[in-house]
Scaffold this motif. Structure first.
Motif, PDB file in Angstrom:
ATOM      1  N   UNK A  53       8.563  16.756  15.394  1.00  0.00           N
ATOM      2  CA  UNK A  53       9.518  16.155  14.462  1.00  0.00           C
ATOM      3  C   UNK A  53      10.029  17.017  13.466  1.00  0.00           C
ATOM      4  N   UNK A  54       9.329  18.193  12.898  1.00  0.00           N
ATOM      5  CA  UNK A  54       9.713  19.083  11.974  1.00  0.00           C
ATOM      6  C   UNK A  54       9.522  18.587  10.710  1.00  0.00           C
ATOM      7  N   UNK A  55       8.822  17.498  10.495  1.00  0.00           N
ATOM      8  CA  UNK A  55       8.450  16.983   9.195  1.00  0.00           C
ATOM      9  C   UNK A  55       6.975  16.961   8.934  1.00  0.00           C
ATOM     10  N   UNK A  56       6.497  16.713   7.672  1.00  0.00           N
ATOM     11  CA  UNK A  56       5.173  16.839   7.164  1.00  0.00           C
ATOM     12  C   UNK A  56       4.856  15.305   6.759  1.00  0.00           C
ATOM     13  N   UNK A  57       3.907  14.946   7.159  1.00  0.00           N
ATOM     14  CA  UNK A  57       3.220  13.368   6.770  1.00  0.00           C
ATOM     15  C   UNK A  57       1.928  13.298   6.477  1.00  0.00           C
ATOM     16  N   UNK A  58       1.894  12.208   5.534  1.00  0.00           N
ATOM     17  CA  UNK A  58       0.719  12.158   5.266  1.00  0.00           C
ATOM     18  C   UNK A  58      -0.026  10.920   5.791  1.00  0.00           C
ATOM     19  N   UNK A  59      -1.195  11.322   6.839  1.00  0.00           N
ATOM     20  CA  UNK A  59      -1.767  10.469   7.754  1.00  0.00           C
ATOM     21  C   UNK A  59      -3.108   9.726   6.992  1.00  0.00           C
ATOM     22  N   UNK A  60      -2.844   8.445   6.876  1.00  0.00           N
ATOM     23  CA  UNK A  60      -3.820   7.412   6.560  1.00  0.00           C
ATOM     24  C   UNK A  60      -4.563   6.724   7.689  1.00  0.00           C
ATOM     25  N   UNK A 116       0.764  -1.245  -0.160  1.00  0.00           N
ATOM     26  CA  UNK A 116      -0.187  -0.058  -0.031  1.00  0.00           C
ATOM     27  C   UNK A 116       0.796   1.325  -0.122  1.00  0.00           C
ATOM     28  N   UNK A 117       2.020   1.071   0.272  1.00  0.00           N
ATOM     29  CA  UNK A 117       2.866   2.396   0.018  1.00  0.00           C
ATOM     30  C   UNK A 117       2.814   3.226   1.444  1.00  0.00           C
ATOM     31  N   UNK A 118       2.741   2.361   2.605  1.00  0.00           N
ATOM     32  CA  UNK A 118       2.736   2.953   3.676  1.00  0.00           C
ATOM     33  C   UNK A 118       4.065   2.713   4.404  1.00  0.00           C
ATOM     34  N   UNK A 119       4.596   3.948   4.863  1.00  0.00           N
ATOM     35  CA  UNK A 119       6.026   3.762   5.243  1.00  0.00           C
ATOM     36  C   UNK A 119       6.032   3.504   6.820  1.00  0.00           C
ATOM     37  N   UNK A 152       9.370   9.481   7.526  1.00  0.00           N
ATOM     38  CA  UNK A 152       8.471   8.616   6.700  1.00  0.00           C
ATOM     39  C   UNK A 152       7.643   9.619   6.172  1.00  0.00           C
ATOM     40  N   UNK A 153       7.010   9.286   4.819  1.00  0.00           N
ATOM     41  CA  UNK A 153       6.173  10.056   4.155  1.00  0.00           C
ATOM     42  C   UNK A 153       4.871   9.953   4.453  1.00  0.00           C
ATOM     43  N   UNK A 154       4.535   8.810   4.667  1.00  0.00           N
ATOM     44  CA  UNK A 154       2.912   7.966   5.033  1.00  0.00           C
ATOM     45  C   UNK A 154       3.069   7.483   6.220  1.00  0.00           C
ATOM     46  N   UNK A 155       2.333   7.971   7.275  1.00  0.00           N
ATOM     47  CA  UNK A 155       2.095   7.235   8.330  1.00  0.00           C
ATOM     48  C   UNK A 155       0.366   6.689   8.561  1.00  0.00           C
ATOM     49  N   UNK A 156       0.424   5.442   8.968  1.00  0.00           N
ATOM     50  CA  UNK A 156      -1.011   4.927   9.262  1.00  0.00           C
ATOM     51  C   UNK A 156      -1.388   4.909  10.439  1.00  0.00           C
ATOM     52  N   UNK A 157      -2.496   5.142  11.216  1.00  0.00           N
ATOM     53  CA  UNK A 157      -2.879   5.296  12.386  1.00  0.00           C
ATOM     54  C   UNK A 157      -4.177   4.593  12.406  1.00  0.00           C
TER      55      UNK A 157
END
Length: 397
Positions: A133-140, A18-21, A101-106
């Protein structure tokens, strides 16, 4: 503290697909505020704020309270265990800042309760960590991960469910000598519960409603346990019963028929109803192969039942079963409000998924509701115990 590597490996394979990091399972005091996924990947519970972090590259980290650190290290599942020295959010945030990570699943979901274990307070803690973290993530949503690890059982899990089904069947068999005309449904309910107590077992759903016992056409029925209703000659008696053995559940229904004084065999109406449900289950089991959808399997059984002149029953054909009677995996259901979770019923089923098959039909003697527990195999479903093929006939006494 034990973690089940087979389930974690399954989760990582889905993340890659699924491309989830990164997948974060986070919570606190899970005995009070349940996280459904936790019981599937381990036998542990969260005490203080904890994050189990799994990455698609195979690395992992646990952030926990200092008092829990040794336990997680001893489990030997995580590459790194940090007993956070300052705050949970700081430790999680620092790790994500390094990992990027670019994509984080919760674990949140609008449709699947098994994927919805993340509490609001814990989500707020994670939001603080994301900011730090200073980063931007896509939350899915982690729905697709959870669907796999909840729905597709390992052979270890299947054997546990099979054992629960075997003991359930033993208790159904023993009830043949107890069920008779004049017995109240509540007495049958007590008989089953005494059998559970003798074996020191627990229930697949709340004890107050387990088993469900219903007799005849006029008996109230549903998720209610047993009404104050007397079994009579000429009645079909339906018992809906499930137990937990070694952490895994059964969920089965069996049918008994009470002969009238002038009968040598069940009446034609009862037999037709029983055979219709039995044969619908057999057809659905044959259709339950990898790659088919829950909608398609349900349709096989539903079309057959309706071809015999019966109405379409009001619930799904079946649901996922595992640690709980309703385990949060996929559903075998029609496109109908109340039972239709569109993504769940139109996603291809994988081998190793375990379901109930439970169509029902009304008759003049009572509702016929057989329920079997099966596992999806490449040549069709495997029944975890032999299915009921004939009514259990009780002579009026």
């Amino acid at each position: 503290m034990t973690f089940y590597r087979d389930k974690i490996e399954n989760a990582i394979s889905v993340m890659k697909e699924q491309g989830i990091d990164t997948w974060i399972i986070a919570g606190t005091e899970s005995a009070t505020n349940t996280e459904p996924v936790l019981t599937i990947i381990s036998d542990h519970e969260f005490i203080g704020y904890t994050a189990l972090i799994f990455n698609s590259d195979g690395t992992s980290k646990c952030v926990c309270t200092p008092i829990d650190k040794n336990g997680y290290e001893h489990a030997a599942i995580f590459d790194d265990v940090e007993g956070f020295p300052v705050s949970f959010a700081d430790s999680v945030g620092n790790y994500l800042g390094q990992k990027k990570p670019k994509t984080i699943a919760l674990n949140f979901s609008e449709t699947n309760p098994a994927s919805d274990g993340l509490s609001t307070g814990c989500f707020m803690q994670l939001q603080d960590a994301f900011d730090l973290s200073g980063e931007k993530f896509e939350i899915v949503s982690a729905e697709k991960i959870v669907r796999k690890i909840k729905g597709v059982k390992s052979e270890r899990e299947i054997e546990c469910i099979r054992e629960a089904c075997k003991i359930t069947e033993e208790i159904f068999e023993s009830a043949k000598d107890f069920i008779k005309p004049g017995v109240n449904c509540q007495e049958i309910f007590a008989f089953f519960q005494n059998e559970v107590a003798k074996r020191n077992l627990t229930y697949s759903w709340p004890k107050s409603c387990n088993p469900g016992v219903f007799s005849g056409a006029d008996c109230p029925r549903g998720h209610m346990g047993a009404p104050d209703f007397v079994v009579q000659k000429g009645h079909l008696v339906n018992v809906d019963f499930g137990i937990i053995v070694n952490g895994y559940s059964s969920d089965m229904q069996r049918m008994y028929y009470i002969l009238k004084d002038d009968e040598e065999a069940p009446c034609e109406d009862a037999v037709k109803g029983f055979e219709t449900v039995r044969d619908a289950i057999a057809l659905a089991a044959k259709a339950l192969v990898p790659g088919v959808t829950g909608f398609e399997v349900d349709k096989v059984a539903r079309d057959y039942v309706m071809s015999k002149g019966y109405p379409s029953w009001g619930s799904a054909l079946g649901h996922s079963i595992g640690a709980f009677a309703h385990d949060g995996g996929q559903t075998l259901a029609p496109e109908k409000p109340g039972v239709d979770r569109s993504e769940e019923i139109h996603t291809p089923i994988e081998e190793g998924s375990v379901f109930t098959l439970e169509p029902s039909v009304p008759t003049s003697c009572g509702v016929v509701g057989i329920e079997e527990d099966v596992v999806c195999r490449k040549d069709g479903a495997e029944f975890l115990v032999p299915p009921q093929t004939e009514l259990y006939v009780i002579r009026g006494r």
